[in-house]
Scaffold this motif. Structure first.
Motif: not given
Lengths: 101, 291
Positions: B205-215
């Motif tokens: 979940x942390x990676x997913x949120x990080x990916x969203x923030x990166x986008x």
């Protein structure tokens, strides 16, 4: 004399400080600074207090205006004595070897 | 300095907070003090003694994780909508320009990779939890097999619907979305999985949120870069690429609106996930009362 760094364990410093009587956290920090020239930060201090309390070497006393004093227990005094005797032995051996070197 | 003490476990704060505050009022606080307190909070968090006493009600924790996953589950498709609204066709328009400014492509590649890894991890976690559910259902001869199998069917249907989308990545995202959070969300709400196993799902979940923030960051960088280029040059490039943009400043509005939308979705998901990590007392109290 140049500062050669710290050789002190926070727990040992706290026990040494409390051996002179109960103290609260800030008083411990100030006392430790005076006799060992070591400045303990609050996080380190309370980390050591937690461990010592859990081992039964110190115990809390009733709070006085939000400040809680601690005192060393009988077990704590024995533990402190053992550690200091070991350090004295190390001190003796170290100094004699330095003299021979 | 009070905010730093909030990083310590609940059991630690109950025991030492007041006396620590009294000490800090007398102590000369420096950067060393701040670092020392942060490290102390980290050590206390890993201390099994405080962890055991701070263990929140499993129901409250399960509900908190479900809400976090539910938010990520909803926020990501909505984030993708904003992404498509903003960037749809702009890749073609800026193809030639981007070839000379490769840093944006590199940034896009990195942010896309983070997103893909995050949702890939979420997908694998969902499969693992679905397997656990299926195993428990088979042993209990219960009906909870419907949940993981149902979510996989939904994923396949969505995959079939989106298979006509030309972008290869778009074909994978519906699969990730439907197959990964759903088993976890349902399992958590039914409390068939021990809460301690949910910690394994926090990293994806942390990676997913990080990916969203990166986008979102990528679009923000790209958006400002586009804004810096001459609008006339942008229109000329769009005409040459046969992908006309919205007239006048409307495409600026499109860019800003899409960026704000993506930031809102990501911020919401990150906030909810933050609640899970920090174990905010307010959230625990409300969910305990609700349950």
């Amino acid at each position: 004399m140049p500062n050669s760094g710290r050789y002190s364990d926070p727990g040992l410093l706290i026990l040494s400080s409390l051996a002179a009587g109960p103290k609260h956290g800030y008083a411990m920090m100030e006392d430790i600074l005076v006799f060992s020239d070591t400045r303990l930060e609050p996080g380190t201090l309370y980390g050591a207090i937690t461990r010592l309390e859990r081992r039964g070497w110190i115990e809390p006393l009733p709070s006085e205006e939000r400040r809680r004093p601690y005192r060393i227990t009988g077990e704590g005094l024995r533990a402190l004595q053992e550690q200091l005797q070991t350090m004295r032995q190390i001190l003796t051996v170290g100094l004699s070897r330095l003299a021979e070197a | 300095m009070k905010w730093i003490l909030e990083l310590y476990p609940l059991a630690w704060r109950r025991r030492y907070r007041e006396e620590m505050l009294a000490l800090l009022e007398q102590h000369h606080v420096t950067w060393r003090t701040v670092v020392d307190l942060l490290l102390g909070a980290l050590v206390a968090r890993f201390d099994s003694h405080f962890k055991a006493e701070s263990e929140p009600d499993p129901t409250a924790r399960a509900l908190r994780v479900r809400r976090a996953y539910g938010t990520i589950f909803l926020a990501f498709p909505l984030l993708v909508m904003g992404h498509l609204l903003v960037l749809d066709g702009l890749d073609d328009v800026f193809y030639h320009w981007n070839r000379e400014h490769s840093i944006l492509w590199k940034f896009k590649a990195v942010s896309g990779a983070i997103t893909a890894v995050g949702f890939g991890a979420l997908f694998m976690t969902g499969l693992w939890l679905a397997f656990i559910l299926a195993k428990q259902a088979a042993q209990a001869r219960g009906t909870s097999l419907v949940l993981p199998l149902g979510s996989l069917v939904v994923a396949m249907v969505l995959y079939g619907v989106h298979a006509r989308v030309p972008s290869a990545i778009s074909r994978l995202f519906p699969l990730f979305i439907a197959a990964s959070p759903l088993p976890l969300a349902f399992a958590v709400s039914r409390r068939v999985i021990p809460p301690r196993l949910l910690c394994y799902a926090l990293a994806p979940a942390a990676l997913a949120v990080l990916g969203m923030a990166a986008q979102v960051s990528f679009v923000a960088v790209w958006g400002f870069a586009i804004w810096g280029v001459s609008p006339e040059a942008v229109q000329r490039m769009a005409n040459e690429a046969n992908r006309p943009l919205l007239p006048g400043s409307l495409w600026h509005l499109q860019l800003s609106g899409g960026l704000l939308w993506m930031a809102l979705m990501t911020g919401t998901a990150a906030w909810r996930f933050g609640h899970v990590l920090m174990g905010f007392r307010r959230d625990t109290t409300r969910e305990a009362e609700a349950s």
